[in-house]
Design a protein around this motif. Structure first.
Motif, PDB file in Angstrom:
ATOM      1  N   ASN A   1      87.389  41.743  81.193  1.00 26.64           N
ATOM      2  CA  ASN A   1      87.471  41.203  82.546  1.00 26.64           C
ATOM      3  C   ASN A   1      88.013  42.212  83.546  1.00 26.64           C
ATOM      4  N   ALA A   2      88.865  43.132  83.080  1.00 28.77           N
ATOM      5  CA  ALA A   2      89.408  44.161  83.967  1.00 28.77           C
ATOM      6  C   ALA A   2      88.299  45.100  84.448  1.00 28.77           C
ATOM      7  N   VAL A   3      87.424  45.520  83.540  1.00 27.37           N
ATOM      8  CA  VAL A   3      86.301  46.379  83.934  1.00 27.37           C
ATOM      9  C   VAL A   3      85.364  45.618  84.863  1.00 27.37           C
ATOM     10  N   ASN A   4      85.177  44.339  84.606  1.00 27.61           N
ATOM     11  CA  ASN A   4      84.308  43.524  85.446  1.00 27.61           C
ATOM     12  C   ASN A   4      84.845  43.436  86.876  1.00 27.61           C
ATOM     13  N   LEU A   5      86.157  43.302  87.026  1.00 25.24           N
ATOM     14  CA  LEU A   5      86.761  43.248  88.355  1.00 25.24           C
ATOM     15  C   LEU A   5      86.645  44.586  89.082  1.00 25.24           C
ATOM     16  N   THR A   6      86.670  45.679  88.325  1.00 24.44           N
ATOM     17  CA  THR A   6      86.599  47.015  88.918  1.00 24.44           C
ATOM     18  C   THR A   6      85.200  47.340  89.406  1.00 24.44           C
ATOM     19  N   ASP A   7      84.207  46.709  88.825  1.00 26.59           N
ATOM     20  CA  ASP A   7      82.808  47.021  89.152  1.00 26.59           C
ATOM     21  C   ASP A   7      82.424  46.420  90.503  1.00 26.59           C
ATOM     22  N   GLY A   8      82.937  47.038  91.579  1.00 30.67           N
ATOM     23  CA  GLY A   8      82.638  46.526  92.909  1.00 30.67           C
ATOM     24  C   GLY A   8      82.083  47.566  93.858  1.00 30.67           C
ATOM     25  N   LEU A   9      82.144  48.840  93.470  1.00 26.09           N
ATOM     26  CA  LEU A   9      81.612  49.922  94.281  1.00 26.09           C
ATOM     27  C   LEU A   9      80.708  50.799  93.425  1.00 26.09           C
ATOM     28  N   ASP A  10      79.858  51.576  94.060  1.00 26.58           N
ATOM     29  CA  ASP A  10      78.862  52.380  93.353  1.00 26.58           C
ATOM     30  C   ASP A  10      79.538  53.430  92.468  1.00 26.58           C
ATOM     31  N   GLY A  11      79.425  53.264  91.165  1.00 30.56           N
ATOM     32  CA  GLY A  11      79.970  54.230  90.222  1.00 30.56           C
ATOM     33  C   GLY A  11      81.453  54.094  89.964  1.00 30.56           C
ATOM     34  N   LEU A  12      82.106  53.129  90.603  1.00 35.00           N
ATOM     35  CA  LEU A  12      83.560  53.015  90.467  1.00 35.00           C
ATOM     36  C   LEU A  12      83.984  52.672  89.046  1.00 35.00           C
ATOM     37  N   ALA A  13      83.282  51.763  88.387  1.00 39.06           N
ATOM     38  CA  ALA A  13      83.690  51.319  87.050  1.00 39.06           C
ATOM     39  C   ALA A  13      83.159  52.221  85.947  1.00 39.06           C
ATOM     40  N   ILE A  14      81.953  52.744  86.111  1.00 35.02           N
ATOM     41  CA  ILE A  14      81.310  53.421  84.985  1.00 35.02           C
ATOM     42  C   ILE A  14      81.960  54.755  84.650  1.00 35.02           C
ATOM     43  N   MET A  15      82.386  55.525  85.651  1.00 37.69           N
ATOM     44  CA  MET A  15      82.958  56.834  85.340  1.00 37.69           C
ATOM     45  C   MET A  15      84.309  56.722  84.655  1.00 37.69           C
ATOM     46  N   PRO A  16      85.239  55.865  85.108  1.00 37.20           N
ATOM     47  CA  PRO A  16      86.462  55.678  84.330  1.00 37.20           C
ATOM     48  C   PRO A  16      86.187  55.171  82.912  1.00 37.20           C
ATOM     49  N   THR A  17      85.174  54.323  82.765  1.00 37.83           N
ATOM     50  CA  THR A  17      84.811  53.835  81.431  1.00 37.83           C
ATOM     51  C   THR A  17      84.377  54.989  80.539  1.00 37.83           C
ATOM     52  N   VAL A  18      83.581  55.887  81.081  1.00 43.41           N
ATOM     53  CA  VAL A  18      83.121  57.054  80.323  1.00 43.41           C
ATOM     54  C   VAL A  18      84.299  57.934  79.924  1.00 43.41           C
ATOM     55  N   MET A  19      85.213  58.171  80.860  1.00 46.22           N
ATOM     56  CA  MET A  19      86.359  59.040  80.569  1.00 46.22           C
ATOM     57  C   MET A  19      87.286  58.432  79.521  1.00 46.22           C
ATOM     58  N   VAL A  20      87.565  57.150  79.635  1.00 49.73           N
ATOM     59  CA  VAL A  20      88.429  56.481  78.673  1.00 49.73           C
ATOM     60  C   VAL A  20      87.758  56.446  77.304  1.00 49.73           C
ATOM     61  N   ALA A  21      86.454  56.205  77.277  1.00 44.37           N
ATOM     62  CA  ALA A  21      85.730  56.190  75.999  1.00 44.37           C
ATOM     63  C   ALA A  21      85.800  57.545  75.319  1.00 44.37           C
ATOM     64  N   GLY A  22      85.668  58.619  76.093  1.00 43.69           N
ATOM     65  CA  GLY A  22      85.763  59.955  75.519  1.00 43.69           C
ATOM     66  C   GLY A  22      87.131  60.214  74.905  1.00 43.69           C
ATOM     67  N   ALA A  23      88.183  59.793  75.608  1.00 43.38           N
ATOM     68  CA  ALA A  23      89.542  59.983  75.101  1.00 43.38           C
ATOM     69  C   ALA A  23      89.784  59.152  73.839  1.00 43.38           C
ATOM     70  N   LEU A  24      89.303  57.913  73.839  1.00 41.39           N
ATOM     71  CA  LEU A  24      89.457  57.068  72.658  1.00 41.39           C
ATOM     72  C   LEU A  24      88.672  57.637  71.478  1.00 41.39           C
ATOM     73  N   GLY A  25      87.552  58.296  71.773  1.00 41.59           N
ATOM     74  CA  GLY A  25      86.790  58.947  70.714  1.00 41.59           C
ATOM     75  C   GLY A  25      87.599  60.048  70.033  1.00 41.59           C
ATOM     76  N   ILE A  26      88.397  60.762  70.826  1.00 43.70           N
ATOM     77  CA  ILE A  26      89.268  61.803  70.261  1.00 43.70           C
ATOM     78  C   ILE A  26      90.309  61.170  69.350  1.00 43.70           C
ATOM     79  N   PHE A  27      90.883  60.054  69.783  1.00 43.04           N
ATOM     80  CA  PHE A  27      91.839  59.339  68.943  1.00 43.04           C
ATOM     81  C   PHE A  27      91.177  58.874  67.646  1.00 43.04           C
TER      82      PHE A  27
END
Length: 361
Positions: free
Chosen positions: A190-216
């Motif tokens: 639901n947090a990502v859903n609330l963030t998805d309000g501007l063009d590209g606002l939600a997807i890039m942080p999602t990509v960055m966090v996913a990359g970091a979690l992949g390292i973990f």
């Protein structure tokens, strides 16, 4: 799948050894997902536009958003198709964590799809009633928690690990773990859903966090790295890196079309699914607290809504000009690209802070 297929067809070939490397397969998985998204994207956008599946802009929103009226929505399906296809190709499908991640992501994507369908196709402005949406999310999250308990290989896989401390691991037991998993997965979705309000606002942080979690995930799945970094070693969790890589590739492919001014929006089908995916990965690699740090933008957006609603109900006054908080900054005069890029910068700093916990223990 390709790894197992190669192992079966060419048991003595060097390809088997090559595909056994997680790092190589993760790179190939990310590239595959990116290429699929870039190829399928234009076709999907044309199909959405032809069927008049477009964004409805609320009248109370920023006036600058009126130009977005009719922009094709439900583009999150593009991300899911790219992710799932690439994961099936490059992941070891005998790994339980891979299947749990795919099923949770698909389940939340289906919930979002139903909500989008009711809003955009059926014409029901409210979409899926909140109680039913929450009930379905809760059911999927609880099943995910139970499944993770069932496949947990050791006690570390169900304990709560605190960053910055080497030996603090709080045993949760099956019930406690399921409760934690439930809140992390549903909250993240639901947090990502609330963030998805501007063009590209939600997807890039999602990509960055996913990359970091992949390292973990990679470090947690490797006994030597896990012991050196004092993080929980969970056998088999390294394969989660492949899933994170597909999320990164598919997300970047979607951003190609979603960057300002957006040609397509992800809709609930994408936002709910991606948020649930991040939450599930964090639970699997035992880094729920770190997710809270790295996903600080998502947390900030969610807290702004909670504070706004609570303040208005209790005092009749609003704290922000509009919530979620990205709209507040728009109404203060920030242009949309400025809000987006600054939130991206904040995410970069928070992700680096999260990664620092690997060593600062």
């Amino acid at each position: 799948m390709l790894y197992r297929l190669t192992e079966w067809l060419f048991p003595h070939s060097s390809l088997v050894r090559l595909f056994s490397y997680l790092t190589l397969r993760s790179i190939l998985a990310a590239i595959t997902a990116l290429l699929i998204a870039l190829m399928v994207g234009p076709v999907m956008i044309r199909a959405l536009r032809a069927n008049l599946i477009g964004q409805h802009v609320r009248e109370l929103g920023p006036q600058s958003h009126l130009v977005k009226q009719g922009t094709p929505t439900m583009g999150g399906a593009l991300i899911l198709v790219s992710m799932m296809t690439s994961t099936l190709l490059w992941a070891d499908l005998s790994n339980s964590y891979v299947w749990i991640l795919m099923l949770v992501t698909t389940a939340f994507g289906a919930i979002g799809f139903l909500d989008d369908y009711l809003k955009l196709v059926v014409g029901n402005s409210k979409g899926l009633p909140a109680r039913w949406k929450y009930l379905l999310q809760s059911f999927a999250a609880v099943i995910a928690g139970i499944s993770l308990v069932a496949v947990a290989p050791n006690a570390a896989a169900t304990a709560l690990h605190v960053p910055f401390f080497k030996e603090i691991a709080i045993p949760l037991g099956g019930t406690g773990f399921c409760v934690l998993a439930y809140f992390v997965i549903v909250g993240s979705s639901n947090a990502v859903n609330l963030t998805d309000g501007l063009d590209g606002l939600a997807i890039m942080p999602t990509v960055m966090v996913a990359g970091a979690l992949g390292i973990f995930a990679y470090a947690s799945g490797n006994l030597i790295f896990a012991n050196y970094l004092f993080i929980p070693h969970v056998p088999g969790v390294g394969e989660v890196l492949i899933f994170c890589a597909t999320l990164m590739g598919a997300g970047l492919g979607f951003l190609w079309f979603n960057t300002y001014p957006a040609e397509v929006f992800m809709g609930d089908v994408g936002a709910l699914a991606l948020g649930a995916a991040l939450g599930t990965v964090a639970v699997i690699v035992r880094q729920e607290v770190v997710l809270f740090v790295m996903g600080g933008v998502f947390v900030m957006e969610t807290v702004s809504v909670i504070l706004q609603v609570a303040s208005f109900k209790l005092t009749g006054k609003r704290i922000f000009r509009m919530a979620p908080i990205h709209h507040h900054f728009e109404l203060k005069g920030w242009t949309e690209p400025k809000v987006i890029v600054r939130f991206w910068i904040i995410t970069v700093v928070l992700v680096l802070a999260g990664l620092a916990t690997l060593k600062v223990r």
